[in-house]
Design a protein around this motif. Structure first.
Motif, short mmCIF file in Angstrom:
data_model
loop_
_atom_site.label_atom_id
_atom_site.label_comp_id
_atom_site.label_asym_id
_atom_site.label_seq_id
_atom_site.Cartn_x
_atom_site.Cartn_y
_atom_site.Cartn_z
N ASN A 1 0.83 -1.21 0.00
CA ASN A 1 0.00 0.00 0.00
C ASN A 1 0.86 1.26 0.00
N GLN B 1 -8.03 5.45 -3.68
CA GLN B 1 -7.95 6.15 -2.40
C GLN B 1 -6.79 7.13 -2.39
N GLY C 1 -11.04 2.11 4.28
CA GLY C 1 -9.83 2.23 3.49
C GLY C 1 -8.62 2.76 4.22
N LEU C 2 -7.57 2.99 3.45
CA LEU C 2 -6.29 3.46 3.98
C LEU C 2 -6.40 4.80 4.68
N ASP D 1 -5.91 -1.64 4.27
CA ASP D 1 -7.15 -1.26 3.59
C ASP D 1 -8.35 -1.76 4.39
N PRO E 1 -6.83 0.74 -3.40
CA PRO E 1 -5.94 1.72 -2.75
C PRO E 1 -5.43 2.78 -3.72
N ALA F 1 -1.97 7.76 6.16
CA ALA F 1 -2.50 6.40 6.12
C ALA F 1 -2.06 5.59 7.34
#
Length: 407
Positions: free
Chosen positions: A87, A153, A130-131, A120, A150, A112
């Motif tokens: 990520n 995002q 989510g992140l 996530d 991701p 994040a």
């Protein structure tokens, strides 16, 4: 899931629950949650030696996994850590696609890490996912667009959502390149805990090093106009209805505000004097409670001693909106369009891109007392320019504290 990840999952699950899952799902959800903890606990309970130590050295929410004593080196490993690294690389790729510098990547990683430990997550506080714990109800996209994507995002975090960049991303924040790292993250996220992002710089740098990310990379552009690819999905919209502000992307700000001098017209009569109203705002900022969320017009009316602005709720009468008070109820002779020299006690109005707009009281020395600007529901005293830089609002002008319908 190996022993190390089992221990980390317990820590992560516990922290996520603290962010609102228990309240979100109620008693039944709490029961399910504790059953899951029990399962993880039984797994962890079967560990011995270095595995038992793992449960005490797991990374907390907002930090990468900590090195394990006697665990075969100082570099974290396991499926959860692999997700963190993957990520982190997605976030860096999104920054590079817009020509952003390594500093932008660092801000994204810090955010994040604080929001989700770079995992996530399928849930969080209210409808956050989510992140970056982005909320579909706040316009960040549909659940299908956000979750398990991701890249979407990260693009939304850096560049905002859709062609109008609404909600705004990092690149719509004026002077984000020179802001503090934590301040830039907060300018996008609008968290109730703005100081926590700064604490993630060291963990973010650690993750970046492990992922092979160059945080010293210079930028080749500012990212303006970069719109995330929604893979053919409709562009998310953000309707604010009667809110006192919206998340419209920031525009260019004007100059500073200075104290002006202008007596109120004779028709302006309030239960409290200007000095008393300003003191009321200061008292609320110091010791007040979170009772003013999306009630900007009520705050200024209450400051001057009224029980409310006196307007009925829409759609019967749209004058309950802040900007409608300025445009339709306060006489044009009292308008000071675009004047950045309001006298202390004046009502200042902003166009936020929604019908509601925003109003706050000018208290002097370039400052306003505004609801929701730093903490949802609270009144805080901030530079008047922050309504523009944080919310991207367009300053309309000021008017005397005239409430013709209050009683």
């Amino acid at each position: 899931m190996d022993q190390r990840d089992a221990a980390r999952a317990v820590s992560l699950a516990t922290k996520v629950a603290g962010r609102g899952l228990m309240l979100k799902f109620g008693v039944a959800g709490a029961g399910i949650f504790f059953v899951l903890l029990l399962v993880f606990g039984l797994v962890a309970g079967g560990m011995s030696g270095s595995a038992a130590a793992a449960a005490q050295s797991c990374g907390d929410l907002g930090t990468p996994s900590a090195p394990l004593p006697g665990g075969g080196g100082s570099t974290p490993s396991g499926p959860l850590h692999d997700q963190e690294l993957a990520n982190a690389k997605v976030i860096d790729q999104a920054a590079q696609q817009g020509g952003l510098s390594g500093r932008a990547t660092l801000i994204g990683l810090m955010t994040a890490l604080q929001e989700s430990s770079l995992i996530d997550l399928p849930n969080g506080d209210r409808d956050s996912i989510g992140l970056f714990q982005q909320r579909p109800s706040a316009g960040w996209g549909t659940v299908d667009q956000i979750l398990h994507h991701p890249d979407f995002q990260a693009h939304s975090f850096f560049y905002g959502v859709g062609p109008q960049h609404d909600p705004h991303g990092l690149t719509q924040i004026v002077a984000w390149q020179t802001m503090s790292l934590g301040g830039a993250a907060q300018a996008v996220q609008g968290s109730a805990y703005p100081l926590l992002y700064a604490g993630q710089e060291a963990p973010a740098r650690q993750i970046a090093q492990q992922a092979g990310i160059n945080l010293d990379r210079p930028g080749t552009g500012d990212g303006n106009g970069h719109v995330p690819d929604s893979s053919g999905s409709p562009t998310p919209t953000n309707s604010t209805g009667g809110n006192c502000y919206s998340s419209t992307p920031p525009g260019q700000t004007g100059g500073p505000f200075h104290d002006g001098s202008s007596p109120w017209p004779d028709v302006v009569k309030n239960p409290r004097s200007t000095e008393q109203a300003i003191q009321w705002e200061r008292d609320q900022a110091a010791t007040g409670e979170a009772t003013w969320h999306l009630r900007c017009l009520a705050t200024v009316a209450s400051a001057y001693g009224w029980g409310g602005a006196g307007y009925t709720n829409p759609p019967a009468n749209s004058h309950s909106y802040a900007t409608e008070l300025y445009r339709n109820l306060i006489p044009a002779s009292m308008h000071h369009d675009g004047d950045r020299n309001p006298p202390p006690g004046a009502l200042m109005f902003w166009d936020t891109g929604s019908l509601a707009g925003h109003v706050a009281m000018y208290i002097g020395n370039g400052q306003v007392a505004s609801s929701d600007i730093l903490r949802p529901g609270y009144i805080d005293i901030v530079p008047a320019t922050e309504i523009e830089t944080k919310w991207g609002a367009k300053y309309i002008g000021w008017a005397p504290p005239y409430f013709p319908a209050a009683g």
